[in-house]
Write a protein that holds these residues in place. Structure first.
Motif, mmCIF file in Angstrom:
data_model
loop_
_atom_site.group_PDB
_atom_site.id
_atom_site.type_symbol
_atom_site.label_atom_id
_atom_site.label_comp_id
_atom_site.label_asym_id
_atom_site.label_seq_id
_atom_site.Cartn_x
_atom_site.Cartn_y
_atom_site.Cartn_z
ATOM 1 N N GLU A 73 3.251 11.673 -10.476
ATOM 2 C CA GLU A 73 3.612 10.404 -11.087
ATOM 3 C C GLU A 73 4.913 9.929 -10.477
ATOM 4 O O GLU A 73 5.801 10.714 -10.156
ATOM 5 C CB GLU A 73 3.748 10.532 -12.605
ATOM 6 N N ASN A 74 5.030 8.660 -10.264
ATOM 7 C CA ASN A 74 6.249 8.140 -9.679
ATOM 8 C C ASN A 74 6.290 6.627 -9.753
ATOM 9 O O ASN A 74 5.343 5.990 -10.192
ATOM 10 C CB ASN A 74 6.385 8.585 -8.214
ATOM 11 N N VAL A 75 7.408 6.109 -9.320
ATOM 12 C CA VAL A 75 7.519 4.678 -9.116
ATOM 13 C C VAL A 75 7.119 4.397 -7.682
ATOM 14 O O VAL A 75 7.682 4.978 -6.750
ATOM 15 C CB VAL A 75 8.961 4.194 -9.352
ATOM 16 N N VAL A 76 6.125 3.555 -7.490
ATOM 17 C CA VAL A 76 5.746 3.175 -6.133
ATOM 18 C C VAL A 76 6.918 2.411 -5.533
ATOM 19 O O VAL A 76 7.253 1.324 -6.001
ATOM 20 C CB VAL A 76 4.474 2.313 -6.138
ATOM 21 N N PRO A 77 7.612 2.955 -4.514
ATOM 22 C CA PRO A 77 8.864 2.355 -4.045
ATOM 23 C C PRO A 77 8.693 1.127 -3.161
ATOM 24 O O PRO A 77 9.642 0.385 -2.950
ATOM 25 C CB PRO A 77 9.509 3.495 -3.245
ATOM 26 N N ALA A 78 7.485 0.921 -2.647
ATOM 27 C CA ALA A 78 7.269 -0.183 -1.712
ATOM 28 C C ALA A 78 5.840 -0.689 -1.835
ATOM 29 O O ALA A 78 4.961 0.000 -2.359
ATOM 30 C CB ALA A 78 7.544 0.279 -0.273
ATOM 31 N N HIS A 79 5.607 -1.900 -1.373
ATOM 32 C CA HIS A 79 4.243 -2.429 -1.325
ATOM 33 C C HIS A 79 3.393 -1.509 -0.450
ATOM 34 O O HIS A 79 3.852 -1.028 0.600
ATOM 35 C CB HIS A 79 4.237 -3.836 -0.732
ATOM 36 N N SER A 80 2.168 -1.266 -0.866
ATOM 37 C CA SER A 80 1.341 -0.328 -0.101
ATOM 38 C C SER A 80 -0.144 -0.628 -0.279
ATOM 39 O O SER A 80 -0.562 -1.269 -1.246
ATOM 40 C CB SER A 80 1.626 1.117 -0.534
ATOM 41 N N ILE A 81 -0.917 -0.139 0.685
ATOM 42 C CA ILE A 81 -2.376 -0.213 0.645
ATOM 43 C C ILE A 81 -2.899 1.203 0.829
ATOM 44 O O ILE A 81 -2.527 1.889 1.782
ATOM 45 C CB ILE A 81 -2.928 -1.108 1.766
ATOM 46 N N THR A 82 -3.752 1.646 -0.072
ATOM 47 C CA THR A 82 -4.319 2.993 0.010
ATOM 48 C C THR A 82 -5.831 2.913 0.206
ATOM 49 O O THR A 82 -6.524 2.192 -0.531
ATOM 50 C CB THR A 82 -4.016 3.798 -1.267
ATOM 51 N N TYR A 83 -6.303 3.650 1.206
ATOM 52 C CA TYR A 83 -7.732 3.715 1.505
ATOM 53 C C TYR A 83 -8.225 5.137 1.257
ATOM 54 O O TYR A 83 -7.596 6.115 1.665
ATOM 55 C CB TYR A 83 -7.995 3.328 2.958
ATOM 56 N N LEU A 84 -9.351 5.245 0.568
ATOM 57 C CA LEU A 84 -9.894 6.549 0.210
ATOM 58 C C LEU A 84 -11.024 6.931 1.168
ATOM 59 O O LEU A 84 -12.104 6.349 1.127
ATOM 60 C CB LEU A 84 -10.400 6.495 -1.235
ATOM 61 N N TYR A 85 -10.738 7.921 2.034
ATOM 62 C CA TYR A 85 -11.755 8.381 2.978
ATOM 63 C C TYR A 85 -12.779 9.292 2.287
ATOM 64 O O TYR A 85 -13.981 9.173 2.515
ATOM 65 C CB TYR A 85 -11.105 9.152 4.127
ATOM 66 N N GLU A 86 -12.284 10.224 1.457
ATOM 67 C CA GLU A 86 -13.150 11.166 0.760
ATOM 68 C C GLU A 86 -12.590 11.441 -0.634
ATOM 69 O O GLU A 86 -11.387 11.371 -0.857
ATOM 70 C CB GLU A 86 -13.247 12.500 1.530
ATOM 71 N N GLY A 87 -13.496 11.799 -1.563
ATOM 72 C CA GLY A 87 -13.074 12.178 -2.901
ATOM 73 C C GLY A 87 -12.949 10.991 -3.839
ATOM 74 O O GLY A 87 -13.442 9.899 -3.568
#
Length: 265
Positions: A21-35
């Motif tokens: 758990e955390n504060v997302v420090p910057a704008h980001s894009i996450t892509y899920l390859y598996e799982g």
């Protein structure tokens, strides 16, 4: 490593659950390859499956759960856009502030541009060697270009470099007390200095932040164990304690009995 130094973050784990758990420090894009990937902000649970793509704005509170499949490890890639990177970018490029995007976090729609982009990156992130710096920057710029092309209103968020303004302290704390953050970070996210945060907190709640946070977390843990039959070893993570031993001592001090005895009643 400082948040402004992170450009790409590749995650690979075979563990069934890896919770952070955390504060997302910057704008980001996450892509899920598996799982599978679960994201909780305290009030909403978002579940992502393979090939899902998600945008998260900076200064967002989230708890992450990474779930590997039975046959393959969890794999994801996050493209990070720090304030420094974006400030330099918008010094050279005009912003589009028409029809601003108001959602700070949302799943991006499947698109050929994204599929080709993350498909081209997969061989690089799975290499043992570090990706060349110039290639990383080029890929950041490419991802940013795709994001702005498909979501023109996103500039409203990306080009905002202001420090968070003063917000409703009581509402924010009631929504986010389960997140295990230092008081300095709670203060920053509510638009206050630490001293002002502590002073305002005392006026509203008539107790110290430390005592209030502990009590709220313990009350929630008691409910999860007694009513939801959650194990203490799971509940302490869910309510924001750093470790089980600290949680067990605090629970007994608050209620007069051990957390595990509730399950035996």
């Amino acid at each position: 490593m400082r948040p402004e130094d992170i450009k790409l973050f590749y995650s690979c784990t075979s563990e069934k659950y890896v919770v952070d758990e955390n504060v997302v420090p910057a704008h980001s894009i996450t892509y899920l390859y598996e799982g599978e990937f679960e994201m909780s902000n305290g009030t909403e649970l978002i579940r992502l499956e393979r090939r899902a793509l998600f945008y998260t704005a900076k200064n967002t509170l989230f708890r992450f759960t990474k779930i590997a499949s039975k046959t393959k490890p969890f794999k994801s890639l996050t493209i990070v856009f720090s304030d420094k990177f974006l400030e330099e970018y918008f010094q050279k490029n005009s912003t589009n502030l028409n029809h601003p995007t108001t959602d700070r976090n949302f799943q991006l729609k499947d698109h050929l541009l994204w599929n080709n982009f993350f498909g081209s990156l997969k061989p690089y992130v799975e290499m043992q060697d570090a990706i060349p710096e110039d290639l990383v920057i080029a890929k950041q710029l490419e991802a940013l270009g795709i994001l702005r092309c498909l979501y023109p209103g996103i500039d409203h968020l990306l080009s905002n470099f202001e420090i968070p303004g003063k917000i409703n302290l009581e509402k924010f704390m009631q929504q986010n007390y389960i997140f295990n953050l230092p008081l300095q970070r709670f203060a920053y996210l509510t638009g206050r200095s630490l001293s002002t945060f502590q002073r305002d907190f005392l006026k509203i709640f008539e107790t110290t932040p430390q005592r209030w946070l502990t009590q709220k977390r313990l009350e929630l843990a008691h409910y999860l164990i007694e009513d939801k039959k959650m194990k203490p070893s799971e509940a302490y993570i869910e309510v924001g304690f750093e470790n089980l031993s600290h949680f067990s001592r605090a629970f007994k001090a608050e209620f007069g009995y051990n957390a595990r005895t509730i399950l035996n009643v």
